[in-house]
Enzyme design. Structure first.
Site, PDB file in Angstrom:
ATOM      1  N   SER A 108       0.776  -1.036   0.108  1.00 52.56           N
ATOM      2  CA  SER A 108      -0.125   0.091   0.159  1.00 52.56           C
ATOM      3  C   SER A 108       0.823   1.382   0.039  1.00 52.56           C
ATOM      4  O   SER A 108       2.038   1.232   0.597  1.00 52.56           O
ATOM      5  CB  SER A 108      -0.789  -0.147   1.262  1.00 52.56           C
ATOM      6  N   TYR A 148      -2.689  -0.788  10.911  1.00 55.65           N
ATOM      7  CA  TYR A 148      -2.783  -1.397   9.408  1.00 55.65           C
ATOM      8  C   TYR A 148      -1.657  -1.228   8.529  1.00 55.65           C
ATOM      9  O   TYR A 148      -0.912  -2.101   7.831  1.00 55.65           O
ATOM     10  CB  TYR A 148      -3.972  -1.091   8.825  1.00 55.65           C
ATOM     11  N   LYS A 169       1.700  -3.473   6.740  1.00 57.24           N
ATOM     12  CA  LYS A 169       2.208  -3.495   5.374  1.00 57.24           C
ATOM     13  C   LYS A 169       3.844  -3.350   5.458  1.00 57.24           C
ATOM     14  O   LYS A 169       4.495  -4.115   4.625  1.00 57.24           O
ATOM     15  CB  LYS A 169       1.372  -2.497   4.546  1.00 57.24           C
TER      16      LYS A 169
END
Ligand code: UFG
Length: 338
Positions: A124, A149, A153
């Protein structure tokens, strides 16, 4: 060639499966339907006229992954599985770290055991953090993430970078997604969020169809042309084609490479709302609210590396994205639930 899609029943996985099947690849989908459903895969088969090898399993389950890989003998693994709600990750950080990192570890361990050595990872733009200026380039140092989150990643990218050092046969492609929206032009597959959508486009579509009263635009006092945040929205079919190019690239690739998958063109929240209304001739009621914690004012890609190396660039316009999102919403007001 056979491609193993972990979390392949979800929004990006299904669109990628369609592109792969239409280009002669065999596809294996492994999903536990935590945020997806078998109907989505049935529609992939309907759209392509091809069969998918479908397994219901938790990608964290290393033994199950090993068993499926031994049975299917895939050439490449694409890892789409994972929890992805930014706000939820702040409330439930341990669940996010446990789930997202475990899935990556179990896939890598199963690949090592079975001898599968090509890995493509759904990363991302969030890994660039708040310090780097847009447009983001792949050679910028990664930044500090603003939520668990994002950190998962970033950490998974690090795990993969360490793995290629230890396992020289391994080839890893990190794909840093910007903001995927839109749907397949057939209107048969699309994004199907559970509950209140976290992301802008599904919220806009649900307001347009009357399921939600109005959109709240999170802040119009940013230092941007119209005061609302700028993002790099990319049509999910363009994104899926980026995966196809990454699969071709990975065939003769060792080590680790990273690519931005974005358009390189920033649009504001108001651009989205206005274009959606114009293209679809449907009103979207909105109000201006306070800023949302953690939002960056501006986030967009330098997309030149993917063009130069993968021969890929996004082709679809913002109007295409808005039209296809609405087409999906209109024909599937309750998503995949009939
Ligand atoms: N927005 C609103 N109202 C809403 C929802 C969103 O105004 O109801 C605005 C946000 O403030 C932001 C823009 O619309 O300016 C886009 O928001 P999204 O939630 O759709 O997307 P983000 O850019 O916040 O997040 C996306 C992905 C994340 C990823 C992040 C950074 O959803 O997975 O980009 O790359 F981490």
């Amino acid at each position: 060639m056979k491609i193993f899609l972990a979390g392949g029943a979800g929004y990006i996985g299904t669109h990628t499966a369609v592109e792969l099947l239409n280009n002669g690849y065999e596809v294996v989908i492994v999903d536990d339907y935590a945020n997806s459903c078998p109907e989505a895969v049935a529609r992939v088969e309907e759209l392509t006229g091809k069969k998918v090898a479908l397994y219901e399993a938790d990608v964290q389950d290393e033994q199950a992954m090993e068993r499926i890989m031994r049975a299917e003998k895939p050439d490449t693994v694409i890892h789409f599985a994972g929890l992805k709600a930014v706000g939820e990750s702040v409330q439930q950080p341990l669940r996010y770290y446990r789930n997202n990192i475990n899935t990556t570890l179990s896939l890598l361990e199963a690949m090592e055991a079975v001898g599968v050595d090509k890995f493509i990872f759904s990363s991302s733009a969030t890994v660039y953090g708040a310090q780097n200026p847009s447009p983001y380039k792949e050679d910028m140092p990664k930044g500090l993430c603003t939520n668990p989150y994002g950190w998962t990643k970033s950490m998974m990218e690090q795990i993969l970078a360490d793995a290629v050092v230890a396992y020289p046969r391994l080839g890893v492609v990190l794909l840093r997604y910007f903001n995927p929206i839109g749907a397949h032009e057939s209107g048969r597959i699309g994004e199907d969020p559970q509950g209140i959508p976290n992301n802008l486009m599904p919220y806009v579509s649900q307001v347009a169809i009357g399921q939600r009263q109005e959109l709240t635009i999170f802040g119009n006092d940013y230092d941007t042309p119209d005061g609302t945040c700028l993002r790099d929205y990319i049509h999910v079919v363009d994104l899926a084609e980026g995966h196809l190019k990454a699969v071709e690239f990975s065939e003769n690739h060792q080590g680790i490479d990273v690519f931005n998958l974005g358009t390189g063109k920033p649009y504001s929240v108001l651009d989205i709302v206005n274009t959606f209304q114009e293209v679809n001739q449907v009103p979207v009621k909105y109000t201006i609210g306070p800023r949302r914690a953690g939002d960056l004012p501006i986030c967009y890609a330098d997309a030149s590396k993917a063009k130069a190396v993968l021969g890929w660039e996004a082709k679809k316009t913002l109007a295409d994205m808005c039209r296809d999102s609405w087409n999906w919403q209109k024909h599937n007001p309750k998503g995949y639930r009939k």
